[in-house]
Write a protein that holds these residues in place. Structure first.
Motif, PDB file in Angstrom:
ATOM      1  N   ILE A 138      39.523  46.858  31.483  1.00 37.99           N
ATOM      2  CA  ILE A 138      38.573  46.459  32.519  1.00 37.99           C
ATOM      3  C   ILE A 138      39.025  45.175  33.197  1.00 37.99           C
ATOM      4  O   ILE A 138      39.036  45.059  34.426  1.00 37.99           O
ATOM      5  CB  ILE A 138      37.165  46.292  31.915  1.00 37.99           C
ATOM      6  CG1 ILE A 138      36.614  47.650  31.469  1.00 37.99           C
ATOM      7  CG2 ILE A 138      36.224  45.644  32.919  1.00 37.99           C
ATOM      8  CD1 ILE A 138      35.331  47.554  30.669  1.00 37.99           C
ATOM      9  N   ARG A 145      36.076  47.761  39.999  1.00 40.38           N
ATOM     10  CA  ARG A 145      34.872  46.990  39.677  1.00 40.38           C
ATOM     11  C   ARG A 145      33.957  47.821  38.796  1.00 40.38           C
ATOM     12  O   ARG A 145      33.559  48.925  39.166  1.00 40.38           O
ATOM     13  CB  ARG A 145      34.152  46.588  40.955  1.00 40.38           C
ATOM     14  CG  ARG A 145      32.893  45.751  40.730  1.00 40.38           C
ATOM     15  CD  ARG A 145      32.439  45.113  42.037  1.00 40.38           C
ATOM     16  NE  ARG A 145      32.105  46.126  43.030  1.00 40.38           N
ATOM     17  CZ  ARG A 145      30.858  46.546  43.286  1.00 40.38           C
ATOM     18  NH1 ARG A 145      29.840  46.035  42.618  1.00 40.38           N
ATOM     19  NH2 ARG A 145      30.644  47.449  44.217  1.00 40.38           N
ATOM     20  N   PRO A 146      33.593  47.325  37.599  1.00 42.67           N
ATOM     21  CA  PRO A 146      32.679  48.091  36.742  1.00 42.67           C
ATOM     22  C   PRO A 146      31.282  48.123  37.342  1.00 42.67           C
ATOM     23  O   PRO A 146      30.739  47.092  37.737  1.00 42.67           O
ATOM     24  CB  PRO A 146      32.718  47.339  35.409  1.00 42.67           C
ATOM     25  CG  PRO A 146      33.148  45.952  35.755  1.00 42.67           C
ATOM     26  CD  PRO A 146      34.036  46.074  36.961  1.00 42.67           C
ATOM     27  N   GLY A 260      33.572  52.763  36.573  1.00 38.70           N
ATOM     28  CA  GLY A 260      34.023  51.812  37.581  1.00 38.70           C
ATOM     29  C   GLY A 260      34.299  52.508  38.896  1.00 38.70           C
ATOM     30  O   GLY A 260      34.222  53.734  38.996  1.00 38.70           O
TER      31      GLY A 260
END
Length: 371
Positions: A138, A145-146, A260
């Protein structure tokens, strides 16, 4: 090499075996004393620990020879033992949860800060290669972008296998306070702290029947909610959901999944240190397994205590008190939200702990032996 850090253990129940297996063979620490309400159980543990003294909890806490108390008592006793150890000038590392109530947890962290001692708390499983490899993916932008995540734990209840499961169904127990720390700690490692929650909860049965051991068939009263679900708003804008249940049978859901903008991660069960991390990239045609790239490899329960006592150069313990307090507030706020039917904003904020570089068992043993 300096002298090993001297640890005293209070509480020698089922979980203690895993801690002793890790700590008894690590050169950075030495278990110097053990205490349990069952003197035979304490004696049996001490017999496997060269030089360990069998004593009472009070004498252990007051011993000037000990630097850290490992608190493996039942949840209802966590605060009492931890506060007594802090008052005696000892560091404290405990089983989860930090305490049964948020005010008790807040008191532990505040008094430790005032006394100049350290606080650590399970789970340390999130320091293994499973959660840490997912975090590295991540942080490196593998899934963009999570946006969201889900955490799911469904079992029919611990009374099926635990010979004395009473505390799982007493205040401080239940699926959220018992198992939630694993999943919530992992979510904070992956996505950062939580700012607000909304929860819902229920209870399937008023009693549970013990399924093994000398009390087979005995009834245990249920005093807590046994199915808890909720939504968590993270400070980075991501929204995660959690379900913890002692009422179901099983689930096909991934223990943790993170979505994401450019991919999805399947994260292994944070109740374990290791496990397979998988990624499905945007435009891909299937899941691919990520090789371990971060975390303590081959670790066992107790590595969080070692991380606590060897933390230096201004680094905060990765399984520290502030993290445990934040997780405790998330859990108690979810239960409050379920009871009151409203969104609750949290009062705590915590920095994501420092990531764990990929560290093989032999490497961290040799490194800590040299400290």
């Amino acid at each position: 090499m300096g002298d090993p850090h001297r640890v005293g253990v209070i509480g020698l129940g089922v979980i203690s075996r895993q801690y002793l297996d890790t700590l008894a063979h690590h050169p950075a620490v030495r278990i110097a004393a053990v205490a349990d309400l069952d003197s035979d159980r304490a004696a049996a543990a001490a017999a496997e620990l060269p030089g360990a003294e069998v004593t009472s909890a009070e004498r252990l806490i007051g011993s000037p020879d000990l630097q850290t108390v490992l608190n493996l008592t039942i949840p209802a006793a966590h605060a009492e033992i931890s506060l007594a150890a802090i008052a005696a000038g000892r560091n404290i590392y405990g089983e989860k949860p930090l305490a049964v109530t948020f005010p008790e947890g807040r008191s532990i962290v505040d008094r430790a800060a005032a006394a100049g001692v350290r606080v650590g708390c399970a789970p340390d499983t999130v320091l293994g290669t499973g959660t840490q490899t997912a975090r590295a993916a991540i942080d490196d932008g593998l899934i963009g972008r999570p946006l969201s995540a889900s955490a799911v734990m469904v079992t029919p209840g611990h009374e099926r296998w635990h010979p004395h499961p009473d505390f799982y169904y007493a205040p401080g127990g239940g699926p959220l306070l018992d198992m939630g720390p694993y999943y919530l700690s992992a979510l904070v490692h992956l996505l950062g702290p939580v700012r607000a929650v909304v929860g819902a909860a229920g209870r399937l049965r008023a009693e549970r029947i013990i399924g093994s051991g000398p009390r087979l068939g005995e009834s245990v009263p249920v005093q807590v909610q046994t199915h808890v679900t909720g939504a968590l708003e993270h400070t980075n804008g991501a929204i995660s959901t959690i379900t913890t249940s002692f009422d179901g049978v099983t689930t096909t859901a991934a223990p943790i999944e993170v979505q994401g903008e450019t991919g999805t991660l399947a994260v292994p069960d944070p109740n374990y240190f290791d496990g397979e991390v998988r990624c499905f990239p945007l435009g891909g045609d299937g899941w691919r397994v990520l090789p371990p790239r971060a975390g303590y490899a081959g670790a066992g329960r107790g590595i969080g205590l070692i991380d606590l006592v060897t933390a230096g150069d201004g680094r905060l313990p990765r399984a520290g008190g502030e993290m445990a307090l934040h997780v405790l507030e998330i859990m108690t706020a979810l239960l409050r939200s379920a009871d009151e039917g409203r969104r609750i904003e949290l009062s705590t904020a915590v920095r994501r702990p420092a990531p764990v570089p990929l560290t093989r068992l032999a490497e961290w043993t040799a490194r800590d032996a040299a400290l």
